[in-house]
Design a protein around this motif. Structure first.
Motif, short mmCIF file in Angstrom:
data_model
loop_
_atom_site.label_atom_id
_atom_site.label_comp_id
_atom_site.label_asym_id
_atom_site.label_seq_id
_atom_site.Cartn_x
_atom_site.Cartn_y
_atom_site.Cartn_z
N LEU A 163 0.82 -1.20 0.00
CA LEU A 163 0.00 0.00 0.00
C LEU A 163 0.86 1.26 0.00
O LEU A 163 0.58 2.22 -0.72
N ILE A 164 1.92 1.25 0.79
CA ILE A 164 2.84 2.39 0.83
C ILE A 164 3.43 2.65 -0.55
O ILE A 164 3.59 3.79 -0.98
N ALA A 165 3.76 1.56 -1.26
CA ALA A 165 4.36 1.70 -2.60
C ALA A 165 3.39 2.27 -3.63
O ALA A 165 3.80 2.60 -4.74
N SER A 166 2.12 2.40 -3.26
CA SER A 166 1.13 3.01 -4.16
C SER A 166 0.88 4.47 -3.83
O SER A 166 -0.03 5.09 -4.40
N ALA A 167 1.67 5.05 -2.91
CA ALA A 167 1.44 6.42 -2.45
C ALA A 167 1.37 7.40 -3.61
O ALA A 167 2.03 7.22 -4.65
N ASP A 168 0.56 8.46 -3.42
CA ASP A 168 0.42 9.42 -4.51
C ASP A 168 1.64 10.32 -4.66
O ASP A 168 1.88 10.88 -5.72
N TYR A 169 2.44 10.47 -3.60
CA TYR A 169 3.70 11.21 -3.65
C TYR A 169 4.82 10.31 -3.11
O TYR A 169 4.57 9.39 -2.33
N ALA A 170 6.05 10.58 -3.50
CA ALA A 170 7.27 9.95 -2.97
C ALA A 170 7.44 8.48 -3.33
O ALA A 170 8.46 7.89 -3.01
N ALA A 171 6.46 7.89 -3.99
CA ALA A 171 6.58 6.49 -4.40
C ALA A 171 6.99 6.36 -5.86
O ALA A 171 7.13 5.25 -6.38
N TYR A 172 7.19 7.49 -6.53
CA TYR A 172 7.59 7.46 -7.94
C TYR A 172 8.93 6.73 -8.12
O TYR A 172 9.87 6.95 -7.35
N ILE A 173 9.01 5.92 -9.17
CA ILE A 173 10.27 5.29 -9.55
C ILE A 173 10.82 6.08 -10.74
O ILE A 173 10.12 6.32 -11.72
N TYR A 174 12.09 6.50 -10.65
CA TYR A 174 12.67 7.39 -11.65
C TYR A 174 14.13 7.03 -11.89
O TYR A 174 14.75 6.29 -11.12
N ASP A 175 14.67 7.57 -12.98
CA ASP A 175 16.06 7.30 -13.36
C ASP A 175 16.98 8.25 -12.59
O ASP A 175 17.08 9.44 -12.92
N THR A 176 17.65 7.76 -11.59
CA THR A 176 18.53 8.60 -10.78
C THR A 176 19.81 8.98 -11.52
O THR A 176 20.57 9.83 -11.04
N GLN A 177 20.05 8.39 -12.69
CA GLN A 177 21.24 8.70 -13.48
C GLN A 177 20.95 9.70 -14.61
O GLN A 177 21.81 9.97 -15.45
N ALA A 178 19.74 10.27 -14.60
CA ALA A 178 19.32 11.11 -15.73
C ALA A 178 20.22 12.31 -15.97
O ALA A 178 20.41 12.73 -17.11
N ALA A 179 20.79 12.88 -14.90
CA ALA A 179 21.63 14.08 -15.04
C ALA A 179 23.09 13.75 -15.26
O ALA A 179 23.93 14.66 -15.30
N GLY A 180 23.41 12.47 -15.36
CA GLY A 180 24.82 12.08 -15.51
C GLY A 180 25.61 12.48 -14.27
O GLY A 180 25.24 12.14 -13.15
N THR A 181 26.69 13.23 -14.47
CA THR A 181 27.51 13.69 -13.35
C THR A 181 27.02 15.02 -12.79
O THR A 181 27.60 15.55 -11.84
N GLY A 182 25.94 15.55 -13.36
CA GLY A 182 25.41 16.83 -12.90
C GLY A 182 24.52 16.69 -11.69
O GLY A 182 24.28 15.59 -11.17
N ASP A 183 24.01 17.82 -11.22
CA ASP A 183 23.11 17.88 -10.06
C ASP A 183 21.71 17.47 -10.52
O ASP A 183 21.07 18.18 -11.29
N LEU A 184 21.24 16.32 -10.03
CA LEU A 184 19.97 15.79 -10.50
C LEU A 184 18.81 16.70 -10.12
O LEU A 184 17.89 16.91 -10.92
N LYS A 185 18.83 17.29 -8.94
CA LYS A 185 17.72 18.15 -8.52
C LYS A 185 17.63 19.38 -9.44
O LYS A 185 16.54 19.75 -9.87
N LYS A 186 18.77 19.99 -9.74
CA LYS A 186 18.76 21.13 -10.65
C LYS A 186 18.30 20.70 -12.04
O LYS A 186 17.60 21.45 -12.74
N TRP A 187 18.69 19.52 -12.44
CA TRP A 187 18.29 18.98 -13.74
C TRP A 187 16.78 18.88 -13.81
O TRP A 187 16.15 19.30 -14.79
N PHE A 188 16.15 18.35 -12.76
CA PHE A 188 14.70 18.24 -12.72
C PHE A 188 14.03 19.61 -12.76
O PHE A 188 13.06 19.83 -13.48
#
Length: 531
Positions: A163-188
């Motif tokens: 049930l927790i894994a179905s949460a409407d927030y914070a349960a998203y699965i995403y590519d943590t390597q999307a920004a490469g060596t950059g800052d992922l939060k800034k990238w988002f």
């Protein structure tokens, strides 16, 4: 098979919502054809506050749930988790070890695989950041990749992780390597996404009416066979009358909210469908306990007593139901027979005890509420009128949510409002969200906008997760006692109503229903554009 699985789950969800819907005669006039594959969603508030799926915790849920997937999805009919990225799972007998098996062949919008390692990285980053609704993963002690499609969670204490894994927030699965060596939060935050859902970001123009456009992700694991909306356009439309006119002209597909009069008109309009369903969302009137006149509990109680609860329900014309405690019916912790009533005589007595009210010193209170929300405006108008008769001036200001929230979080207590009006709904289908987020002390301020700092209340809230997992009867008692403390004893909140969602959408939109666990979300991929 993947496509059939998805349609099977959504068919169940559709059955859950169809009982409250009304469909009128559908006219072909002014309706977009099937060649027009853009679904236009009108919201009265800004769409995006935070693009990072680890910390996102506001209105962008309506877009994020179309961009990102979670391991599971809540099914309101069965009141259980259903498959999403995970096609099946199992738990140990003590509820402390959970194993999820993923679907094969899934990829992120970045092209990298959605596998067990990506799930582990996503949840660990979200936990590490500790922002937004990341607390939902607090029970997780260790995550182990057993093979590319199998991930194991070991918990510190028993918890319903499916049930927790179905949460409407914070349960998203995403590519943590999307920004490469950059800052992922800034990238988002530049308006990029790294999701695995059916849609990806095409354009984002903060502050514009047409704020966000999503386009289809062709490699989505759920497939694109048959007719689908290939694009989603989110538009900010605080003027509900204009929103309704755009719907009638066929220039909008879906209006998130209408006032009761417009909804009543929509129910009798050819070419428009309507749906009214009970929600897990309620209206909160939060009182500033840390600064200003409402530090006096007598004044907080007086404002509680001044609210015309029954009059509001009548005026809402079906858009709201009487609230009984903080927790809506259908969730563990609902407190029946705890509805509030207006009592202007007692309100006047409380004001007089504090030196205000009729015959006393005038009192001025500040209040903020959401711009473009007719229901909140109704609440404010009736409260202002009631308080005026008690020698209390209510200085109310309508604001876009981001501005209202920033004012409430101001580092200078003198700049904060006396009363803040906002909606709340759970982060997953459990009542814990109300207590931890809104009433537990926290620094810096986030959603605890009563600014309550009570160690005893904090300790009682902290015990809730283990009680829910191990002793539901004790959890029920704990929820009951906390609600009586917060509403009755400390008077830090008033709850005027629980929302009934009233949606209006084009008659050629097929397959829509409303899932209360994902407020204001339309799962557009599952809709069928009709002719």
């Amino acid at each position: 098979m993947r496509r059939l699985l998805v349609l099977g789950v959504m068919a169940v969800l559709a059955l859950a919502g169809c009982g409250g819907g009304e469909v009128r005669e559908i006219s072909a006039a002014n309706l977009p054809s099937t060649k027009d594959s853009t679904f236009v969603y009108l919201s009265n508030l800004d769409i995006v506050t935070d693009w990072d799926p680890a910390s996102s915790y506001s209105n962008e849920i309506m877009a994020m749930q179309n961009i990102y997937d979670s391991l599971t999805m809540y099914n309101p009919r069965t009141r259980r988790a259903a498959p999403r990225l995970a096609e099946r799972w199992q738990s140990s007998s003590d509820g402390k070890v959970w194993t999820f098996i993923l679907r094969s062949g899934m990829v992120f919008h970045t092209g990298r695989p959605v596998d067990a390692a990506a799930v582990k990285a996503s949840v660990e980053r979200t936990k590490r950041m500790g922002a937004g609704a990341a607390y939902v993963w607090d029970s997780v002690q260790q995550i182990t990749v057993k093979d590319p499609l199998t991930v194991e969670f070991r918990l510190k204490y028993a918890a319903p992780l499916d049930l927790i894994a179905s949460a409407d927030y914070a349960a998203y699965i995403y590519d943590t390597q999307a920004a490469g060596t950059g800052d992922l939060k800034k990238w988002f935050q530049a308006g990029r996404d790294a999701g695995s859902g059916p849609y990806t970001v095409a354009s984002w123009k903060k502050g514009r009416e047409k704020e966000l456009v999503l386009r289809a992700f062709d490699r989505y694991w759920g497939g694109w066979e048959g007719p689908h909306y290939r694009n989603i356009e989110f538009r900010v439309m605080p003027d509900l009358n204009r929103a309704y006119q755009l719907l009638l002209r066929g220039e909008a597909s879906f209006v998130e909210r209408l006032n009761p009069d417009l909804f009543r008109r929509a129910r009798g309009t050819a070419g428009v469908r309507t749906l009214q369903v009970p929600a897990f969302q309620n209206m909160l009137v939060l009182f500033n306990t840390a600064s200003g006149p409402l530090t006096d509990v007598r004044l907080r109680r007086a404002v509680q007593k001044a609210i015309d609860y029954d009059g509001l329900i009548t005026a809402l014309k079906g858009a709201g139901a009487p609230a009984s405690g903080l927790v809506p019916e259908g969730l563990l912790g609902h407190l029946p027979d705890y509805t509030q009533k207006q009592d202007l005589t007692t309100a006047a007595q409380l004001l007089n005890e504090a030196g205000y009210g009729p015959g006393g010193a005038p009192l001025r209170l500040t209040l903020t509420y959401a711009q473009g929300d007719d229901d909140e405006e109704l609440l404010v108008r009736k409260l202002r009128s009631a308080l005026a008769g008690l020698n209390v001036e209510l200085d109310a200001k309508a604001m876009q949510w981001n501005d209202q929230w920033n004012l409430g979080k101001s580092a200078d207590p003198a700049k904060r409002q006396d009363i803040l009006v906002m909606y709340w709904w759970p982060d997953y289908a459990d009542a814990y969200s109300w207590f931890l987020n809104v009433f537990h002390s926290a620094e810096p301020v986030s959603f605890n906008l009563t600014y309550l700092k009570d160690p005893n209340v904090d300790a009682r809230i902290d015990r809730l997760p283990s009680l829910v997992a191990n002793d539901r009867s004790a959890a029920e008692r704990a929820y009951t006692e906390l609600q009586r403390t917060l509403i009755g004893e400390k008077a830090v909140v008033a709850v005027p109503w629980v929302a009934n969602y009233q949606r209006a959408y084009l008659g050629n939109v097929q397959g829509y229903t409303d899932n209360p666990a994902y407020p204001n979300v339309v799962f557009v991929h599952e809709l069928i554009p009709g002719g």
